[in-house]
Enzyme design. Sequence first.
Site, PDB file in Angstrom:
ATOM      1  N   LYS A  38      43.046  -9.890  -5.191  1.00 43.29           N
ATOM      2  CA  LYS A  38      43.315 -11.260  -5.615  1.00 43.29           C
ATOM      3  C   LYS A  38      44.793 -11.600  -5.480  1.00 43.29           C
ATOM      4  CE  LYS A  38      39.396 -11.903  -8.760  1.00 43.29           C
ATOM      5  NZ  LYS A  38      38.666 -10.707  -8.373  1.00 43.29           N
ATOM      6  N   GLU A  66      47.813 -15.092 -14.628  1.00 44.12           N
ATOM      7  CA  GLU A  66      47.781 -16.514 -14.296  1.00 44.12           C
ATOM      8  C   GLU A  66      47.915 -17.336 -15.564  1.00 44.12           C
ATOM      9  OE1 GLU A  66      44.076 -17.332 -12.448  1.00 44.12           O
ATOM     10  OE2 GLU A  66      44.671 -16.590 -10.480  1.00 44.12           O
ATOM     11  N   ARG A 120      31.276 -13.220   0.552  1.00 43.33           N
ATOM     12  CA  ARG A 120      29.852 -12.879   0.558  1.00 43.33           C
ATOM     13  C   ARG A 120      29.056 -14.119   0.165  1.00 43.33           C
ATOM     14  NH1 ARG A 120      29.264 -13.083  -4.855  1.00 43.33           N
ATOM     15  NH2 ARG A 120      30.917 -12.233  -6.173  1.00 43.33           N
TER      16      ARG A 120
END
Length: 661
Positions: free
Chosen positions: A116, A200, A292
Amino acid sequence: MFRKILIANRGEIACRVIDTAHKLGIRCVAVYSEADANARHVRLADEAFLLGPAASKDSYLRADKILAIAKQSGAEAIHPGYGFLSENEEFARACADAGVVFIGPPVPAIEAMGSKSAAKKIMHNAGVPLVPGYHGDDQSDAVLQAESAKIGYPQLLKAAYGGGGKGMRVVWQPEEFDAALASARREAKAGFGNDKMLLERYLTRPRHIEIQVFADNHGNAVYLAERDCSIQRRHQKVIEEAPAPNFTPAQRQAMGEAAVKAAQAIDYRGAGTVEFLFDEDGSFYFMEMNTRLQVEHPVTEMITGQDLVQWQLLVAAGEPLPLTQSQIQLDGHAIEVRVYAEDPDNDFLPATGKLTYLRQPDASRHVRVDTGVVEHDEVTPYYDPMIAKLIVWDESRDRAISRMLRALDDYRIAGVTTNLGFLTSLVEHPAFKAAELDTNFINKHQQSLFAPAHNQQSQALILAALFILSKQQAPANGLHSNSPWQFSHGWRLNETPKVALQLQLADQRHQLIIEQHQQYYRVQLAEQNLDCQVSLAGDELSAVLAGHRMKVRVSQYQDTISVFIKHQRYDIVYRTEVATLIDGADSVGSLTAPMNGTIVAVLCSEKQAVKAGETLVIMEAMKMEYAIKAPKDGVVNAVFYAAGDLVKDGAELVDFSAEDA
């Protein structure tokens, strides 16, 4: 097109892939663990191979075995589904090296989005907006603490290689940071083999909106509208819908083009999902890209009329995308809920057990059920406890909500605790109907969502008694030997036939006195006396209770009768010979395991004084951590397990004495 493919997965998604592959004339190879020997996906496939023991690391994560089976069976391609090896770049690389097509994106794209933190850097360079945070490689406690202070609170700790809400913690104030970091790292290491974290800023009222993207090997890339996935618990999605409510065409275009830009930045191929946080002011920020097919892809299929698994197979076979961007049209509104074996009233604790009774809504243009289980299958502690995905479609959101509520009423499961009642509470909640959505929805409306349901216990007990009498008097069912009307103590010469039934609901025993009259029964329960009529057809019980006519579904497994009244299930125990119930020992002195699992950490020792709420033991079950805490101030007398030990449901973990009041 491929002649034969292997599905490197299990459950619902394996069944979903097999369904489309068979429609295209493609033969399917399944793989399975020892726990899944009789699973639905194994029965649907053309052939199947045993991988190994139940644990994922010994079966569905054994890339070497899966690839060997693909070669042995002659499969030309492998569909990884979602979870397990679906975003594992080493597995995709091994497939390429072995000459087997990986039905997914290229290895560099998986690598780019697998971390990420690395993904954030790529998106920043591509001009995709990001939430303020730290995505660096220096993972020392000191650096993370310093970056945390810069970002400000609240903030989100997230596993860089994670997914599904695991390895994720919300930190509201500085003093919570160290404990949250340690816990998130442990969970990330256990779940993904890597404890790298990113930080974050945590937006307090964001919506979670994601874009379905597709790209082929001919330079084409499109987005297939958006999905709103804001209704979540533990950062895992509960309800998904498409298109997103209160989302303008201009916003759809802006976010869709940003998602395509993200895919093009990593030379993407196949199906992918770009996830964004959508703030109240209309701004949006890149969160992550899943390389995916997503669990919630059916809602996109329902509003576009497209089969996304078919698109995956076409792209993997080298064909161009079936549609251009301008050809993709949206029609109506779709909603999906995830039906789980879990207890919403107990912090969504996963449940295990046999599906002793399973009735799904009838499939139609408006209703779809994607599932990997059938009646009498086991929900085990080894895998995610999702039973099915229930998807509905209609011309408008309001109509789709009505469809969903009816479908939830028609969904009946016994044998395990499920979230069906909770899903009904969510979908019929006024704030959901008004599309007042954000990722904190469940916490915000917790009081009303978890309000005690209307108590229909007396009605359920009476219906269970009528069910027993109906079955035991039916000549074809072979139950005459247990009929209460044959109990000698229930008869009186020249008097109305009467019998007492002993039923147990939850931890309470109830006695019902029933008189048999020529055209009806008279049922006495506590202070109630009701004249009742009943008929039974299969599992449908039609009853008239004191003039109130109603129909319910009833099932029986061994000595448990399950009565379904609307979306509530009442499990009632009936035995012709009821043993004396012995009161259990006072449980204050022991702390027990809530389910089968593994001890992760023991944070107390013998003779240690502890405070109320202090965590004594941390255990892991179904890929989630659970803290066993001291119920009161007191002393730990003994600890019975160590880190790494396996424990069974109900096992005594700690002997504990509370301080004298």
